[in-house]
Design an enzyme around this catalytic site. Sequence first.
Site, PDB file in Angstrom:
ATOM      1  N   LYS A  66      43.497   4.044 -46.735  1.00 23.89           N
ATOM      2  CA  LYS A  66      43.785   4.459 -48.295  1.00 23.89           C
ATOM      3  C   LYS A  66      44.542   5.689 -48.130  1.00 23.89           C
ATOM      4  O   LYS A  66      45.472   6.149 -48.994  1.00 23.89           O
ATOM      5  CB  LYS A  66      42.509   4.741 -48.798  1.00 23.89           C
ATOM      6  CG  LYS A  66      41.703   3.580 -49.391  1.00 23.89           C
ATOM      7  CD  LYS A  66      41.547   3.408 -50.853  1.00 23.89           C
ATOM      8  CE  LYS A  66      40.849   2.211 -51.462  1.00 23.89           C
ATOM      9  NZ  LYS A  66      39.942   1.678 -50.545  1.00 23.89           N
ATOM     10  N   SER A  91      34.031   7.564 -55.071  1.00 24.37           N
ATOM     11  CA  SER A  91      33.044   8.300 -54.383  1.00 24.37           C
ATOM     12  C   SER A  91      33.396   7.801 -52.982  1.00 24.37           C
ATOM     13  O   SER A  91      32.709   8.162 -51.997  1.00 24.37           O
ATOM     14  CB  SER A  91      31.645   7.565 -54.870  1.00 24.37           C
ATOM     15  OG  SER A  91      31.825   6.157 -54.720  1.00 24.37           O
ATOM     16  N   GLU A 217      36.791 -11.316 -49.250  1.00 24.07           N
ATOM     17  CA  GLU A 217      35.862 -10.341 -50.202  1.00 24.07           C
ATOM     18  C   GLU A 217      34.328 -10.814 -49.795  1.00 24.07           C
ATOM     19  O   GLU A 217      34.071 -12.138 -49.378  1.00 24.07           O
ATOM     20  CB  GLU A 217      36.118 -10.305 -51.496  1.00 24.07           C
ATOM     21  CG  GLU A 217      36.099 -11.673 -52.261  1.00 24.07           C
ATOM     22  CD  GLU A 217      36.400 -11.643 -53.624  1.00 24.07           C
ATOM     23  OE1 GLU A 217      36.802 -10.751 -54.300  1.00 24.07           O
ATOM     24  OE2 GLU A 217      36.693 -12.739 -54.450  1.00 24.07           O
ATOM     25  N   GLY A 221      30.319 -10.685 -54.375  1.00 28.74           N
ATOM     26  CA  GLY A 221      31.384 -10.210 -55.508  1.00 28.74           C
ATOM     27  C   GLY A 221      32.707 -10.879 -55.350  1.00 28.74           C
ATOM     28  O   GLY A 221      33.858 -10.410 -54.859  1.00 28.74           O
ATOM     29  N   ASP A 223      34.951 -11.992 -57.295  1.00 29.38           N
ATOM     30  CA  ASP A 223      35.836 -11.948 -58.728  1.00 29.38           C
ATOM     31  C   ASP A 223      37.233 -12.502 -58.203  1.00 29.38           C
ATOM     32  O   ASP A 223      38.045 -13.001 -58.999  1.00 29.38           O
ATOM     33  CB  ASP A 223      35.672 -10.816 -59.260  1.00 29.38           C
ATOM     34  CG  ASP A 223      36.155  -9.569 -58.278  1.00 29.38           C
ATOM     35  OD1 ASP A 223      35.427  -9.332 -57.340  1.00 29.38           O
ATOM     36  OD2 ASP A 223      37.198  -8.887 -58.660  1.00 29.38           O
ATOM     37  N   SER A 317      40.039  -2.278 -42.210  1.00 26.42           N
ATOM     38  CA  SER A 317      40.443  -1.511 -43.067  1.00 26.42           C
ATOM     39  C   SER A 317      39.870  -0.102 -43.267  1.00 26.42           C
ATOM     40  O   SER A 317      40.618   0.763 -43.559  1.00 26.42           O
ATOM     41  CB  SER A 317      40.131  -2.105 -44.572  1.00 26.42           C
ATOM     42  OG  SER A 317      38.815  -2.476 -44.853  1.00 26.42           O
TER      43      SER A 317
HETATM   44  C1  LIG Z   1      39.136   0.547 -50.729  1.00 28.28           C
HETATM   45  C2  LIG Z   1      39.007  -0.248 -49.786  1.00 28.28           C
HETATM   46  C3  LIG Z   1      39.199  -1.655 -49.365  1.00 28.28           C
HETATM   47  C4  LIG Z   1      39.689  -2.662 -50.560  1.00 28.28           C
HETATM   48  O1  LIG Z   1      40.781  -2.258 -50.815  1.00 28.28           O
HETATM   49  P1  LIG Z   1      41.736  -2.591 -52.169  1.00 28.28           P
HETATM   50  O2  LIG Z   1      43.084  -2.168 -52.040  1.00 28.28           O
HETATM   51  O3  LIG Z   1      41.057  -2.090 -53.446  1.00 28.28           O
HETATM   52  O4  LIG Z   1      41.581  -4.203 -52.243  1.00 28.28           O
HETATM   53  C5  LIG Z   1      38.812  -2.367 -48.213  1.00 28.28           C
HETATM   54  N1  LIG Z   1      38.206  -1.525 -47.212  1.00 28.28           N
HETATM   55  C6  LIG Z   1      38.164  -0.510 -47.129  1.00 28.28           C
HETATM   56  C7  LIG Z   1      37.540   0.501 -45.922  1.00 28.28           C
HETATM   57  C8  LIG Z   1      38.350   0.485 -48.280  1.00 28.28           C
HETATM   58  O5  LIG Z   1      38.308   1.524 -48.242  1.00 28.28           O
END
Ligand SMILES: *Cc1c(COP(=O)(O)O)cnc(C)c1O
Length: 332
Positions: A66, A91, A217, A221, A223, A317
């Site tokens: 992020k 959060s 996903e 969830g 969606d 991620s």
């Molecule tokens: C926000 C987040 C996601 C999902 O990312 P999107 O861009 O909302 O699809 C996946 N893994 C982690 C660790 C995140 O913080």
Amino acid sequence: MSTSLRQDAPSPLPASPTYADVVAAAQRIEGVAHRTPVLTSRTADARTGGTLFFKAENLQRAGAFKFRGAYNAIARLPEDAKKRGVVAFSSGNHAQAIAYAGQLLDVPRVIIMPHDAPAMKVAATKAYGGEVVLFDRYKEDREAIGRQLSAERGLTLIPPYDHEDVIAGQGTAAKELIEEVGPLDMLLVCLGGGGLLAGCALAAKALSPECRVFGVEPEAGNDGQQSFRSGSIVRISVPTTIADGAQTTYLGSKTFPIIQALAEDIVTVSDAMLVDAMRFFVERMKIVVEPTGCLAAAAALNGIVPCRGKRVGVIISGGNVDPKALAGFLSA
Ligand SMILES: *Cc1c(COP(=O)(O)O)cnc(C)c1O
């Protein structure tokens, strides 16, 4: 698996963001965001029959990808908007990313968090110098609080995924991965609101046109899967899953068309698979990955997306999981 269940023909790509925006974002974050390592594991390769390349965004600044989008979006603001500051609702990892990126860019930032957010997350956001405004999520409307703050102080709202500069920033993760390891047959990406998947799909299709891109996903969830396969955005209620970063209830209006045009499919994994992947990362690869960060890896390790004989990129991620919670998952 190879036949997509999508009903409509792929829709045309929106005019922006494009891969050129991902390239521009890469220049903006260079030397600021970490160029995270790409990890490999013989055990993972043996288990899947493929050659897996894990992009370790759990080792990114503030612990998740992020930071890329947050930094890119704030850096792109005009000077007067930078002076006034930014506001974000979160959060989770987006809050910390905005707080930290804003600190580095010397931009005031207000993070609106639920009053019952984990104390550790509130503390981390404050430690990065973010001003935290708590709201009662059962009684107050956070959008209204955000609108009021924006109006009073002229703050710019930076959403967690549905924003062109955020999408372009997230795409730099896949750009780095493919530049480092070469063309891929497949790329697996964790999916919440779709910023990471949309950005990574733009990069993958530009750098490795044959690469098939999958979003992953939580089963509870799905969606994104429903939206992808039906051709329009489907909204669900807040899913119960340990993947707290993917408890989004609908894809974004900017992320969905990109995903619709470029992704191969969206698949799901169970919470049990996420726990198994977390354990795999600790035991075999010696890394801490949060539940949401395991989505893509879980799809590979469990054959949800068959990897045999393929070169597969897997985005890890994020790594922000409380040590006590991690211990709980691993001992369950
Ligand atoms: C926000 C987040 C996601 C999902 O990312 P999107 O861009 O909302 O699809 C996946 N893994 C982690 C660790 C995140 O913080």
